[in-house]
Write a protein that holds these residues in place. Structure first.
Motif, PDB file in Angstrom:
ATOM      1  N   LYS A   1       0.828  -1.213   0.000  1.00  0.00           N
ATOM      2  CA  LYS A   1       0.000   0.000   0.000  1.00  0.00           C
ATOM      3  C   LYS A   1       0.859   1.258   0.000  1.00  0.00           C
ATOM      4  CE  LYS A   1      -2.303  -1.020   3.784  1.00  0.00           C
ATOM      5  NZ  LYS A   1      -1.522  -2.227   4.148  1.00  0.00           N
ATOM      6  N   SER A   2       1.803   1.332   0.935  1.00  0.00           N
ATOM      7  CA  SER A   2       2.643   2.532   0.990  1.00  0.00           C
ATOM      8  C   SER A   2       3.556   2.606  -0.228  1.00  0.00           C
ATOM      9  CB  SER A   2       3.482   2.559   2.272  1.00  0.00           C
ATOM     10  OG  SER A   2       2.633   2.770   3.382  1.00  0.00           O
ATOM     11  N   THR A   3       3.995   1.450  -0.710  1.00  0.00           N
ATOM     12  CA  THR A   3       4.810   1.438  -1.932  1.00  0.00           C
ATOM     13  C   THR A   3       4.034   2.090  -3.071  1.00  0.00           C
ATOM     14  OG1 THR A   3       5.926  -0.570  -1.200  1.00  0.00           O
ATOM     15  CG2 THR A   3       6.038  -0.066  -3.552  1.00  0.00           C
TER      16      THR A   3
ATOM     17  N   LEU B   1       1.095  11.430   3.412  1.00  0.00           N
ATOM     18  CA  LEU B   1       1.929  10.293   3.805  1.00  0.00           C
ATOM     19  C   LEU B   1       1.394   9.592   5.033  1.00  0.00           C
ATOM     20  CD1 LEU B   1       5.457  11.931   3.535  1.00  0.00           C
ATOM     21  CD2 LEU B   1       4.480  10.236   1.994  1.00  0.00           C
ATOM     22  N   GLN B   2       1.699   8.286   5.119  1.00  0.00           N
ATOM     23  CA  GLN B   2       1.350   7.543   6.336  1.00  0.00           C
ATOM     24  C   GLN B   2       2.056   8.166   7.542  1.00  0.00           C
ATOM     25  OE1 GLN B   2       2.004   3.335   5.973  1.00  0.00           O
ATOM     26  NE2 GLN B   2       1.260   2.903   8.030  1.00  0.00           N
ATOM     27  N   TYR B   3       3.302   8.559   7.338  1.00  0.00           N
ATOM     28  CA  TYR B   3       4.063   9.221   8.403  1.00  0.00           C
ATOM     29  C   TYR B   3       4.492  10.591   7.891  1.00  0.00           C
ATOM     30  CZ  TYR B   3       4.140   4.438  10.012  1.00  0.00           C
ATOM     31  OH  TYR B   3       3.748   3.183  10.397  1.00  0.00           O
TER      32      TYR B   3
ATOM     33  N   LEU C   1      -4.191   9.227  -0.215  1.00  0.00           N
ATOM     34  CA  LEU C   1      -4.130   9.337   1.248  1.00  0.00           C
ATOM     35  C   LEU C   1      -3.678   7.995   1.809  1.00  0.00           C
ATOM     36  CD1 LEU C   1      -7.653  10.996   1.664  1.00  0.00           C
ATOM     37  CD2 LEU C   1      -5.461  12.146   1.269  1.00  0.00           C
ATOM     38  N   ASP C   2      -2.445   7.953   2.318  1.00  0.00           N
ATOM     39  CA  ASP C   2      -1.915   6.690   2.833  1.00  0.00           C
ATOM     40  C   ASP C   2      -2.192   6.589   4.325  1.00  0.00           C
ATOM     41  OD1 ASP C   2      -0.645   4.296   3.183  1.00  0.00           O
ATOM     42  OD2 ASP C   2       1.371   5.041   2.760  1.00  0.00           O
ATOM     43  N   GLU C   3      -3.165   5.769   4.678  1.00  0.00           N
ATOM     44  CA  GLU C   3      -3.554   5.562   6.071  1.00  0.00           C
ATOM     45  C   GLU C   3      -3.759   6.865   6.824  1.00  0.00           C
ATOM     46  OE1 GLU C   3      -2.082   2.329   8.211  1.00  0.00           O
ATOM     47  OE2 GLU C   3      -1.763   1.110   6.435  1.00  0.00           O
ATOM     48  N   ILE C   4      -4.594   7.712   6.230  1.00  0.00           N
ATOM     49  CA  ILE C   4      -4.916   8.987   6.875  1.00  0.00           C
ATOM     50  C   ILE C   4      -5.634   8.727   8.204  1.00  0.00           C
ATOM     51  CG2 ILE C   4      -7.143   9.326   5.675  1.00  0.00           C
ATOM     52  CD1 ILE C   4      -5.252  12.341   5.601  1.00  0.00           C
TER      53      ILE C   4
HETATM   54 MG    MG Z   1       1.878   1.377   4.699  1.00  0.00          MG
END
Ligand code: MG
Ligand code: ADP
Length: 249
Positions: A48-50, A92-94, A170-173
């Motif tokens: 997912k983040s990739t 970003l997730q982070y 939106l990565d894991e907002i």
């Molecule tokens: Mg991720």
């Protein structure tokens, strides 16, 4: 740049990408158009983040096949800031901390770079912060420095609302958000789909985000491939049955 109100489309076609010599995305095809909310759900490590990093142009990822275009423009050929100018926004997730730079400055610069009106930016930032329940004084701090996880996500959402991109990834907002913050963020994003036609690719591994941000299309990612597609009921199936029920393809 396309005129305001025109339809946009992010097209990801047969995307293959590797990191550290290992192929993580193994042929992923997905399109997001203006006003649509797509959810990509998948277990930890599914890529997912990739996906979000490759679309945004983060260094360290090698695209080994396929294409990513926004309104026909080859995003993979552009630098990350050019992708943003083309109308792409990535949460970003982070979220990254940027010591020494205030968010107002970053946003004013981004708005200026895309030919927008800088004069009203400060007022828009403040209005959006209030709308999402973020103390505007926090925006005087350096970007994301000393903000809690929830404040960072609200901060990202303020940026999104002020910049008005065409497509947001939106990565894991939802990660690190309590239920009130989750609702505030999800409602703001959903309102953007009608206010300025935002197209959304929301990446998550929980169904709880989708209880607030209503996805028109749900995709299940397992080991770098989309293995199922459907409507909101698919997210409920994932919740009920877990990812193990979705066979690898
Ligand atoms: Mg991720
Ligand atoms: P997700 O966001 O779905 O949890 P990621 O996209 O972060 O998954 O990671 C997918 C896979 O890629 C994982 O197996 C992870 O260990 C691997 N990976 C991610 N970044 C790197 C890296 N920099 N070097 C090597 N492997 C990586």
């Amino acid at each position: 740049m396309k005129p305001f109100g025109a339809e946009s489309e992010l097209r990801i076609d047969d995307l293959h990408a590797s990191v550290g010599g290992q192929e993580i995305l193994r042929g992923l095809t997905l399109s997001v158009r203006s006003g649509e909310v797509h959810a990509v759900m998948g277990p930890n490590g599914s890529g997912k983040s990739t996906l979000s990093h490759v679309v945004a142009g983060r260094p360290g990822y090698t695209v080994t096949g396929g294409s990513v275009t926004l309104d026909g423009v080859d995003l993979l050929a552009l630098e990350p800031w050019q992708r943003a100018q083309a109308g792409l926004f990535l949460a970003l997730q982070y979220p990254t901390e940027v010591p020494g730079v205030r968010m107002g400055e970053v946003l004013a610069e981004s708005v200026r770079a895309s030919g927008g009106d800088v004069a009203g930016v400060a007022a828009r930032i403040e209005a959006e912060a209030l709308r999402i329940g973020l103390d505007p004084r926090l925006l005087q701090r350096a970007v994301n420095v000393d903000l809690s996880g929830g404040e960072k996500k609200r901060n990202e959402t303020v940026q999104l609302a002020v910049l008005q991109p065409r497509i947001a990834v939106l990565d894991e907002i939802d990660s690190g958000l309590d239920v009130d913050a989750l609702r505030a963020v999800a409602r703001r994003v959903e309102a953007a789909t009608t206010e300025f036609g935002l197209g959304v690719l929301a990446i998550t591994h929980y169904n709880r985000l989708l209880g607030e941000l209503h996805a028109d299309h749900v995709h299940v990612l397992v080991k770098g491939r989309l293995v199922a597609e459907g409507g909101p009921d698919l997210a409920e199936r994932v919740e009920a049955d877990g990812y193990a029920a979705f066979a690898e393809v």
